[in-house]
Design a protein around this motif. Structure first.
Motif, PDB file in Angstrom:
ATOM      1  N   GLY A   1       0.822  -1.214   0.000  1.00 58.92           N
ATOM      2  CA  GLY A   1       0.000   0.000   0.000  1.00 58.92           C
ATOM      3  C   GLY A   1       0.852   1.259   0.000  1.00 58.92           C
ATOM      4  O   GLY A   1       2.084   1.198  -0.085  1.00 58.92           O
ATOM      5  N   GLY A   2       0.172   2.386   0.118  1.00 57.01           N
ATOM      6  CA  GLY A   2       0.877   3.670   0.088  1.00 57.01           C
ATOM      7  C   GLY A   2       1.835   3.821   1.253  1.00 57.01           C
ATOM      8  O   GLY A   2       3.038   4.057   1.065  1.00 57.01           O
ATOM      9  N   VAL A   3       1.331   3.663   2.485  1.00 58.19           N
ATOM     10  CA  VAL A   3       2.212   3.783   3.654  1.00 58.19           C
ATOM     11  C   VAL A   3       3.198   2.612   3.669  1.00 58.19           C
ATOM     12  O   VAL A   3       4.380   2.795   3.991  1.00 58.19           O
TER      13      VAL A   3
ATOM     14  N   ALA B   1      -6.728   0.413  11.047  1.00 57.05           N
ATOM     15  CA  ALA B   1      -7.497  -0.814  11.314  1.00 57.05           C
ATOM     16  C   ALA B   1      -8.279  -1.159  10.042  1.00 57.05           C
ATOM     17  O   ALA B   1      -9.507  -1.201  10.030  1.00 57.05           O
ATOM     18  N   ALA B   2      -7.531  -1.404   8.957  1.00 59.48           N
ATOM     19  CA  ALA B   2      -8.145  -1.624   7.637  1.00 59.48           C
ATOM     20  C   ALA B   2      -9.138  -2.782   7.643  1.00 59.48           C
ATOM     21  O   ALA B   2     -10.058  -2.820   6.817  1.00 59.48           O
TER      22      ALA B   2
ATOM     23  N   VAL C   1     -12.915  -2.462   7.174  1.00 61.55           N
ATOM     24  CA  VAL C   1     -13.530  -2.277   5.854  1.00 61.55           C
ATOM     25  C   VAL C   1     -13.558  -3.619   5.121  1.00 61.55           C
ATOM     26  O   VAL C   1     -12.570  -4.332   5.084  1.00 61.55           O
TER      27      VAL C   1
ATOM     28  N   VAL D   1      -0.033   5.621  16.339  1.00 61.35           N
ATOM     29  CA  VAL D   1       0.398   6.723  15.464  1.00 61.35           C
ATOM     30  C   VAL D   1      -0.847   7.333  14.842  1.00 61.35           C
ATOM     31  O   VAL D   1      -1.631   6.624  14.197  1.00 61.35           O
TER      32      VAL D   1
ATOM     33  N   GLN E   1     -10.711   0.497  -2.024  1.00 61.56           N
ATOM     34  CA  GLN E   1     -11.488  -0.351  -1.098  1.00 61.56           C
ATOM     35  C   GLN E   1     -11.333  -1.831  -1.440  1.00 61.56           C
ATOM     36  O   GLN E   1     -11.227  -2.669  -0.554  1.00 61.56           O
TER      37      GLN E   1
ATOM     38  N   GLY F   1       0.951   1.380  -3.954  1.00 55.75           N
ATOM     39  CA  GLY F   1       1.474   2.749  -3.917  1.00 55.75           C
ATOM     40  C   GLY F   1       0.374   3.782  -3.777  1.00 55.75           C
ATOM     41  O   GLY F   1      -0.647   3.558  -3.136  1.00 55.75           O
TER      42      GLY F   1
HETATM   43  N1  LIG Z   1      -2.692   6.921  11.671  1.00 57.81           N
HETATM   44  C1  LIG Z   1      -2.377   7.750  10.715  1.00 57.81           C
HETATM   45  O1  LIG Z   1      -2.018   8.896  10.945  1.00 57.81           O
HETATM   46  C2  LIG Z   1      -2.452   7.264   9.312  1.00 57.81           C
HETATM   47  C3  LIG Z   1      -2.012   8.035   8.246  1.00 57.81           C
HETATM   48  C4  LIG Z   1      -2.069   7.496   6.962  1.00 57.81           C
HETATM   49  C5  LIG Z   1      -2.577   6.223   6.784  1.00 57.81           C
HETATM   50  N2  LIG Z   1      -3.025   5.533   7.853  1.00 57.81           N
HETATM   51  C6  LIG Z   1      -3.529   4.154   7.718  1.00 57.81           C
HETATM   52  O2  LIG Z   1      -2.528   3.422   7.074  1.00 57.81           O
HETATM   53  C7  LIG Z   1      -3.106   2.373   6.312  1.00 57.81           C
HETATM   54  C8  LIG Z   1      -2.592   2.463   4.909  1.00 57.81           C
HETATM   55  O3  LIG Z   1      -3.103   3.640   4.301  1.00 57.81           O
HETATM   56  P1  LIG Z   1      -2.933   3.860   2.741  1.00 57.81           P
HETATM   57  O4  LIG Z   1      -3.700   5.076   2.394  1.00 57.81           O
HETATM   58  O5  LIG Z   1      -1.502   3.775   2.399  1.00 57.81           O
HETATM   59  O6  LIG Z   1      -3.734   2.610   2.143  1.00 57.81           O
HETATM   60  P2  LIG Z   1      -3.162   1.356   1.368  1.00 57.81           P
HETATM   61  O7  LIG Z   1      -2.216   0.634   2.266  1.00 57.81           O
HETATM   62  O8  LIG Z   1      -2.670   1.799   0.053  1.00 57.81           O
HETATM   63  O9  LIG Z   1      -4.453   0.499   1.173  1.00 57.81           O
HETATM   64  C9  LIG Z   1      -4.966  -0.298   2.203  1.00 57.81           C
HETATM   65  C10 LIG Z   1      -4.456  -1.745   2.081  1.00 57.81           C
HETATM   66  O10 LIG Z   1      -4.791  -2.436   3.273  1.00 57.81           O
HETATM   67  C11 LIG Z   1      -4.866  -3.816   2.983  1.00 57.81           C
HETATM   68  N3  LIG Z   1      -6.038  -4.410   3.635  1.00 57.81           N
HETATM   69  C12 LIG Z   1      -5.990  -5.349   4.569  1.00 57.81           C
HETATM   70  N4  LIG Z   1      -7.188  -5.703   4.990  1.00 57.81           N
HETATM   71  C13 LIG Z   1      -8.056  -4.976   4.301  1.00 57.81           C
HETATM   72  C14 LIG Z   1      -9.462  -4.920   4.278  1.00 57.81           C
HETATM   73  N5  LIG Z   1     -10.234  -5.689   5.068  1.00 57.81           N
HETATM   74  N6  LIG Z   1     -10.040  -4.070   3.414  1.00 57.81           N
HETATM   75  C15 LIG Z   1      -9.288  -3.313   2.621  1.00 57.81           C
HETATM   76  N7  LIG Z   1      -7.921  -3.315   2.618  1.00 57.81           N
HETATM   77  C16 LIG Z   1      -7.327  -4.167   3.442  1.00 57.81           C
HETATM   78  C17 LIG Z   1      -4.952  -3.956   1.458  1.00 57.81           C
HETATM   79  O11 LIG Z   1      -3.727  -4.483   1.025  1.00 57.81           O
HETATM   80  P3  LIG Z   1      -3.621  -6.057   0.691  1.00 57.81           P
HETATM   81  O12 LIG Z   1      -4.474  -6.316  -0.502  1.00 57.81           O
HETATM   82  O13 LIG Z   1      -2.195  -6.289   0.427  1.00 57.81           O
HETATM   83  O14 LIG Z   1      -4.118  -6.759   1.894  1.00 57.81           O
HETATM   84  C18 LIG Z   1      -5.114  -2.524   0.970  1.00 57.81           C
HETATM   85  O15 LIG Z   1      -4.522  -2.328  -0.281  1.00 57.81           O
HETATM   86  C19 LIG Z   1      -4.622   2.548   6.430  1.00 57.81           C
HETATM   87  O16 LIG Z   1      -5.090   1.676   7.423  1.00 57.81           O
HETATM   88  C20 LIG Z   1      -4.761   3.988   6.857  1.00 57.81           C
HETATM   89  O17 LIG Z   1      -5.945   4.234   7.537  1.00 57.81           O
HETATM   90  C21 LIG Z   1      -2.962   6.019   9.096  1.00 57.81           C
END
Ligand SMILES: NC(=O)c1ccc[n+]([C@@H]2O[C@H](COP(=O)([O-])OP(=O)(O)OC[C@H]3O[C@@H](n4cnc5c(N)ncnc54)[C@H](OP(=O)(O)O)[C@@H]3O)[C@@H](O)[C@H]2O)c1
Length: 342
Positions: free
Chosen positions: A151-153, A240-241, A244, A280, A330, A336
């Motif tokens: 993913g992005g992070v 807590a992905a 979703v 975080v 979703q 990325g």
């Molecule tokens: N706390 C903060 O300040 C902060 C800031 C930025 C992001 N975040 C969190 O960091 C995480 C990553 O963010 P991102 O924007 O970079 O997203 P992302 O990682 O690009 O996308 C989410 C990924 O989570 C995985 N995933 C696992 N279980 C899932 C489910 N039940 N439904 C959907 N996806 C699931 C999927 O990868 P797989 O297909 O490989 O499983 C999906 O591609 C997110 O949880 C986001 O909320 C937190």
């Protein structure tokens, strides 16, 4: 001025509406940015589905990152100039042609920086950088586990951990993503739809063998992760992905499942093992420690300019394709950063 408003929780097709935007003059610590593009973040999906507590009441403009030019600035803004091209974190409001945002989340970028790269640096790299440097203090030679590494992070964390000389286990949900994370620097990729990451690592290294775990999935992933944590280890939870799923309906059952999945912990267990469970949340850092947010953003822009990190653009959408872009994220199709251009 236009913006995509989130008007209704639920399915993507009916959730957003393009409307005129009224923007106030920037406050003393704000700049107004005319945007070229905005980024998507997983939190946007949780906001659309109604899971995100911090989301403003609807109708609301969501969105955390924009790239564009400063066209106005407030009286306290000294280090940024009108006309400068910047990457910016927005506390919502990003899905818009114009946005006001606090100067602490705004950093100048080169004129030739790719818009998608700039967006990835804003939210995803600054979050990863804060987690890796401030929360986890990663050290050379440490064993690291990164959940959702494609993913992005996850992409950002992998590059930052590699740069520190860590050995990386990374999880991802399909074979295409496994190839992607390998190429991005993950030493031991695990397809967690085929193989339980806990069993895999336990078989290879035993329990108590991972020094730093980055978890964005939550629930039982954290519970299992803690069993893998070595003495002196840290687990950072930043999402807590798991809450979703494919459904566009908010599910209390799903939320409870994730909640109970975490299990129960006592502070004595962390004390006894010299371990830490760290949260975080960049919104809180932005609100309470804006200078740290600014430092994180400035540092990742510098690292990019020096060629030490390489953000990856998963897909570019036209802003009018926002509904498709949301489903792409979703339904776990993305790697990325996802970008929407005006
Ligand atoms: N706390 C903060 O300040 C902060 C800031 C930025 C992001 N975040 C969190 O960091 C995480 C990553 O963010 P991102 O924007 O970079 O997203 P992302 O990682 O690009 O996308 C989410 C990924 O989570 C995985 N995933 C696992 N279980 C899932 C489910 N039940 N439904 C959907 N996806 C699931 C999927 O990868 P797989 O297909 O490989 O499983 C999906 O591609 C997110 O949880 C986001 O909320 C937190």
């Amino acid at each position: 001025m236009k913006a995509y408003y989130l008007i209704k929780n639920g399915k993507s097709e009916t959730a957003f509406e393009l409307k005129d935007l009224h923007l106030n003059e920037p406050e003393d610590d704000e700049v107004t940015i005319e945007t070229e593009a905005f980024g998507l973040n997983f939190a946007d999906v949780t906001a659309r589905l109604g899971y995100y507590k911090a989301c403003p009441p609807l109708p609301a403009v969501i969105g955390y990152d924009v790239v564009g030019k400063i066209i106005k600035k407030g009286g306290n803004v000294k280090d940024l100039k009108i006309g400068q091209r910047v990457t910016a974190l927005t506390r919502f409001g990003g899905y818009a042609t114009h946005v006001n945002t606090n100067q602490s989340g705004v950093v100048p970028i080169k004129e030739d920086t790719d818009a998608g790269v700039a967006l990835a640096l804003a939210t995803q790299y600054s979050t990863a950088y804060y987690a890796a440097e401030y929360s986890m203090n990663l050290q050379k030679g440490e064993y690291v586990l990164i959940q959702a590494a494609a993913g992005g992070v996850g992409t950002a964390l992998t590059q930052l951990a590699k740069r520190k000389g860590c050995i990386i286990y990374g999880t991802a949900g399909n074979e295409g993503k496994i190839e992607y994370i390998k190429n991005n620097g993950v030493d031991f990729p695990v397809n967690y739809r085929k193989q339980d990451f806990y069993e895999y690592i336990k078989a290879q290294r035993g329990e108590k063998s991972i020094d730093a775990i980055f978890d964005s999935i939550g629930g039982n992933y954290v519970k299992k992760g803690l069993k893998l944590l070595a003495p002196g280890g840290r687990l950072a939870m930043y999402g807590a992905a798991q809450i979703v799923g494919d459904s566009n309906k908010k599910s209390l059952f799903r939320q409870l499942k994730v909640l109970f999945g975490f299990g129960k912990y006592s502070p004595t267990q962390f004390f006894g093992n010299s371990q830490a469970l760290i949260g975080v949340n960049m919104l809180q850092i932005g609100d309470y420690k804006p200078y740290i947010l600014k430092k994180c953003m400035t540092d990742v822009v510098d690292l990019y300019n020096k060629g030490e990190i390489k953000p990856v653009i998963g897909k570019i959408f036209d802003a009018s394709e926002l509904a498709e872009a949301h489903y792409f994220l979703q339904k776990r199709k993305s790697t990325g950063k996802l970008v929407c251009k005006w």
